[in-house]
Design an enzyme around this catalytic site. Structure first.
Site, PDB file in Angstrom:
ATOM      1  N   TYR A 122       0.817  -1.211   0.000  1.00  0.00           N
ATOM      2  CA  TYR A 122       0.000   0.000   0.000  1.00  0.00           C
ATOM      3  C   TYR A 122       0.857   1.270   0.000  1.00  0.00           C
ATOM      4  O   TYR A 122       0.469   2.273  -0.593  1.00  0.00           O
ATOM      5  CB  TYR A 122      -0.947  -0.005   1.198  1.00  0.00           C
ATOM      6  CG  TYR A 122      -2.109  -0.960   1.021  1.00  0.00           C
ATOM      7  CD1 TYR A 122      -2.819  -0.983  -0.173  1.00  0.00           C
ATOM      8  CD2 TYR A 122      -2.498  -1.841   2.035  1.00  0.00           C
ATOM      9  CE1 TYR A 122      -3.887  -1.850  -0.355  1.00  0.00           C
ATOM     10  CE2 TYR A 122      -3.565  -2.703   1.860  1.00  0.00           C
ATOM     11  CZ  TYR A 122      -4.257  -2.706   0.661  1.00  0.00           C
ATOM     12  OH  TYR A 122      -5.310  -3.560   0.485  1.00  0.00           O
TER      13      TYR A 122
ATOM     14  N   TYR B 125      -6.550  -2.227   9.743  1.00  0.00           N
ATOM     15  CA  TYR B 125      -7.246  -3.413   9.233  1.00  0.00           C
ATOM     16  C   TYR B 125      -8.396  -3.760  10.163  1.00  0.00           C
ATOM     17  O   TYR B 125      -8.311  -3.542  11.384  1.00  0.00           O
ATOM     18  CB  TYR B 125      -6.253  -4.583   9.085  1.00  0.00           C
ATOM     19  CG  TYR B 125      -6.908  -5.834   8.562  1.00  0.00           C
ATOM     20  CD1 TYR B 125      -7.685  -5.780   7.403  1.00  0.00           C
ATOM     21  CD2 TYR B 125      -6.779  -7.042   9.219  1.00  0.00           C
ATOM     22  CE1 TYR B 125      -8.324  -6.915   6.940  1.00  0.00           C
ATOM     23  CE2 TYR B 125      -7.409  -8.186   8.742  1.00  0.00           C
ATOM     24  CZ  TYR B 125      -8.190  -8.109   7.602  1.00  0.00           C
ATOM     25  OH  TYR B 125      -8.831  -9.217   7.137  1.00  0.00           O
TER      26      TYR B 125
ATOM     27  N   TYR C 185      -5.055 -13.502  12.384  1.00  0.00           N
ATOM     28  CA  TYR C 185      -4.369 -12.210  12.503  1.00  0.00           C
ATOM     29  C   TYR C 185      -3.964 -12.067  13.963  1.00  0.00           C
ATOM     30  O   TYR C 185      -4.594 -11.365  14.749  1.00  0.00           O
ATOM     31  CB  TYR C 185      -5.317 -11.089  12.073  1.00  0.00           C
ATOM     32  CG  TYR C 185      -4.646  -9.785  11.716  1.00  0.00           C
ATOM     33  CD1 TYR C 185      -4.035  -9.619  10.473  1.00  0.00           C
ATOM     34  CD2 TYR C 185      -4.637  -8.717  12.596  1.00  0.00           C
ATOM     35  CE1 TYR C 185      -3.436  -8.419  10.129  1.00  0.00           C
ATOM     36  CE2 TYR C 185      -4.046  -7.503  12.260  1.00  0.00           C
ATOM     37  CZ  TYR C 185      -3.443  -7.367  11.024  1.00  0.00           C
ATOM     38  OH  TYR C 185      -2.850  -6.178  10.684  1.00  0.00           O
TER      39      TYR C 185
HETATM   40  N1  LIG Z   1      -1.837  -6.199   2.892  1.00  0.00           N
HETATM   41  C1  LIG Z   1      -2.988  -6.222   3.555  1.00  0.00           C
HETATM   42  O1  LIG Z   1      -3.818  -7.127   3.383  1.00  0.00           O
HETATM   43  C2  LIG Z   1      -3.304  -5.102   4.508  1.00  0.00           C
HETATM   44  C3  LIG Z   1      -4.638  -4.885   4.884  1.00  0.00           C
HETATM   45  C4  LIG Z   1      -4.926  -3.831   5.759  1.00  0.00           C
HETATM   46  C5  LIG Z   1      -3.895  -3.042   6.248  1.00  0.00           C
HETATM   47  N2  LIG Z   1      -2.602  -3.284   5.861  1.00  0.00           N
HETATM   48  C6  LIG Z   1      -1.536  -2.419   6.412  1.00  0.00           C
HETATM   49  O2  LIG Z   1      -0.908  -1.730   5.374  1.00  0.00           O
HETATM   50  C7  LIG Z   1       0.391  -1.316   5.830  1.00  0.00           C
HETATM   51  C8  LIG Z   1       1.422  -1.650   4.762  1.00  0.00           C
HETATM   52  O3  LIG Z   1       1.521  -3.054   4.630  1.00  0.00           O
HETATM   53  P1  LIG Z   1       1.454  -3.807   3.243  1.00  0.00           P
HETATM   54  O4  LIG Z   1       0.559  -4.975   3.427  1.00  0.00           O
HETATM   55  O5  LIG Z   1       1.178  -2.864   2.144  1.00  0.00           O
HETATM   56  O6  LIG Z   1       2.908  -4.458   3.104  1.00  0.00           O
HETATM   57  P2  LIG Z   1       4.345  -3.902   2.748  1.00  0.00           P
HETATM   58  O7  LIG Z   1       5.238  -5.083   2.853  1.00  0.00           O
HETATM   59  O8  LIG Z   1       4.333  -3.147   1.465  1.00  0.00           O
HETATM   60  O9  LIG Z   1       4.627  -2.823   3.893  1.00  0.00           O
HETATM   61  C9  LIG Z   1       5.075  -3.113   5.175  1.00  0.00           C
HETATM   62  C10 LIG Z   1       6.394  -2.378   5.340  1.00  0.00           C
HETATM   63  O10 LIG Z   1       6.743  -2.313   6.714  1.00  0.00           O
HETATM   64  C11 LIG Z   1       8.143  -2.307   6.755  1.00  0.00           C
HETATM   65  N3  LIG Z   1       8.586  -2.549   8.132  1.00  0.00           N
HETATM   66  C12 LIG Z   1       8.451  -3.666   8.889  1.00  0.00           C
HETATM   67  N4  LIG Z   1       9.012  -3.466  10.101  1.00  0.00           N
HETATM   68  C13 LIG Z   1       9.498  -2.190  10.113  1.00  0.00           C
HETATM   69  C14 LIG Z   1      10.187  -1.403  11.056  1.00  0.00           C
HETATM   70  N5  LIG Z   1      10.509  -1.888  12.261  1.00  0.00           N
HETATM   71  N6  LIG Z   1      10.548  -0.140  10.718  1.00  0.00           N
HETATM   72  C15 LIG Z   1      10.244   0.353   9.508  1.00  0.00           C
HETATM   73  N7  LIG Z   1       9.590  -0.345   8.557  1.00  0.00           N
HETATM   74  C16 LIG Z   1       9.218  -1.607   8.866  1.00  0.00           C
HETATM   75  C17 LIG Z   1       8.533  -3.387   5.758  1.00  0.00           C
HETATM   76  O11 LIG Z   1       9.872  -3.291   5.365  1.00  0.00           O
HETATM   77  C18 LIG Z   1       7.558  -3.071   4.625  1.00  0.00           C
HETATM   78  O12 LIG Z   1       8.156  -2.157   3.724  1.00  0.00           O
HETATM   79  C19 LIG Z   1       0.607  -2.031   7.163  1.00  0.00           C
HETATM   80  O13 LIG Z   1       0.292  -1.162   8.232  1.00  0.00           O
HETATM   81  C20 LIG Z   1      -0.411  -3.165   7.097  1.00  0.00           C
HETATM   82  O14 LIG Z   1      -0.792  -3.642   8.368  1.00  0.00           O
HETATM   83  C21 LIG Z   1      -2.296  -4.287   5.001  1.00  0.00           C
END
Ligand SMILES: NC(=O)c1ccc[n+]([C@@H]2O[C@H](COP(=O)([O-])OP(=O)(O)OC[C@H]3O[C@@H](n4cnc5c(N)ncnc54)[C@H](O)[C@@H]3O)[C@@H](O)[C@H]2O)c1
Length: 300
Positions: free
Chosen positions: A22, A180, A190
């Site tokens: 995202y 989420y 989860y």
């Molecule tokens: N993918 C889904 O289904 C979904 C649904 C709802 C919400 N989200 C939320 O969207 C957001 C982005 O996640 P995504 O699913 O797009 O995946 P993504 O892998 O693109 O993003 C997660 C990022 O967090 C980074 N990260 C992890 N630990 C870290 C730390 N200690 N310091 C800095 N960065 C760190 C990772 O390197 C990664 O780039 C998150 O908050 C996730 O919970 C995701």
């Protein structure tokens, strides 16, 4: 014509390390609207991310409407588990992925932004990161350390970012995070305290909206997004099943795209959304509004 105009705005998107999540989609939408974007990238993923960019492996997804490629003004190292470098334990500071990147803490990020752009240099902060080391464990099997790590990285990090970057933000700035549904409803699988982290994130969104609104004139919102098979989500396991479940049961029976979240993100950070703060906005094809499974019976 009404349009999202972010020309002249600078955004920091914390949580981009590839083109599958995202954060990347929001960065792309912000750029399409005219903003410049810096990233905060987790040190263990930094090298791979820079290599992917340099080798052109993400050129297809970086392509913008006018044919040019999404550029990042700066790529900063950021481990959002640490507010200052002193907070990081020695084994992290000396780790091969960390030792040469400089100050990777939230305060280090603040200092770099000030050094590069001055002390009133930011308009938009996106928090798009999460990590729960025990996410695969049910809550009943989650350790205290695992639970606190999930809440620290996935929720407190937003508080830390707003308190440190808030003073750098220009009037009418906007902060946005990604939540989420598991923060307010039970989603088996989860685990590891991640559901509590999302509940905290949504609650803190309201309190930060009040405090940072009064203090800095900022708006703070969160998007509760539907499932996406990003790198982080694939770590949870069964993400593809979740995507299919939503498609079968949501009011709009189609797969959510990252860009659909990206464009809402750009809207929420734009002057068009100047009246919205402290809100959890669902971008999930309407799934959150359902009370029963369609796929389980023949209700339609
Ligand atoms: N993918 C889904 O289904 C979904 C649904 C709802 C919400 N989200 C939320 O969207 C957001 C982005 O996640 P995504 O699913 O797009 O995946 P993504 O892998 O693109 O993003 C997660 C990022 O967090 C980074 N990260 C992890 N630990 C870290 C730390 N200690 N310091 C800095 N960065 C760190 C990772 O390197 C990664 O780039 C998150 O908050 C996730 O919970 C995701």
């Amino acid at each position: 014509m009404l349009s999202i105009d972010l020309r002249g705005k600078r955004a920091l998107v914390a949580g981009i390390a590839d083109d599958g999540g995202y954060g990347f989609a929001i960065a792309k939408a912000l750029t399409e609207a005219g903003a410049t974007v810096c990233t905060g990238t987790w040190p263990p993923a930094l090298n791979i991310f820079q290599n992917l960019l340099e080798r052109g492996k993400m050129d297809e997804s970086r392509k913008l409407a006018d044919g040019s490629l999404l550029q990042f003004e700066r790529i900063y190292p950021l481990d959002a588990a640490y507010d200052s470098l002193q907070d990081a334990p020695a084994e992290i500071r000396t780790n091969k992925r960390y030792k040469d990147v400089g100050d990777f803490s939230v305060d280090g990020l603040r200092q770099r932004l000030v050094a590069d752009f001055g002390d009133q240099s930011l308009d938009i902060v996106i928090h798009s990161l999460a990590n729960g080391p025990e996410v695969k464990n049910p809550l009943l099997a989650t350790s205290r350390a695992g639970y606190l790590a999930a809440v620290s990285v996935s929720a407190y990090s937003l508080v830390s970012l707003v308190s440190r970057l808030g003073p750098l933000m220009r009037p009418h700035g906007a902060v946005l995070s990604l939540s989420y549904l598991a923060g307010e409803r039970v989603v088996p699988g989860y685990g590891g305290g991640m559901s509590a982290a999302k509940a905290a994130l949504e609650s803190d969104t309201r309190t930060l909206a009040y405090e940072a609104g009064r203090k800095y004139g900022l708006r703070v919102n969160t998007i509760s997004a539907g499932p996406l098979a990003s790198r982080a989500a694939s770590a949870i396991g069964q993400i593809q099943k979740m995507v299919e479940y939503y498609t079968a049961n949501a009011p709009l029976p189609e797969e959510l795209t990252a860009m659909e979240v990206g464009t809402v993100g750009a809207f929420l950070c734009s002057p068009l959304a100047r009246g919205i703060s402290g809100a959890t906005i669902y971008v999930d094809k309407g799934y959150h509004s359902m009370g029963v499974e369609i796929s389980a019976g023949n209700l339609l």
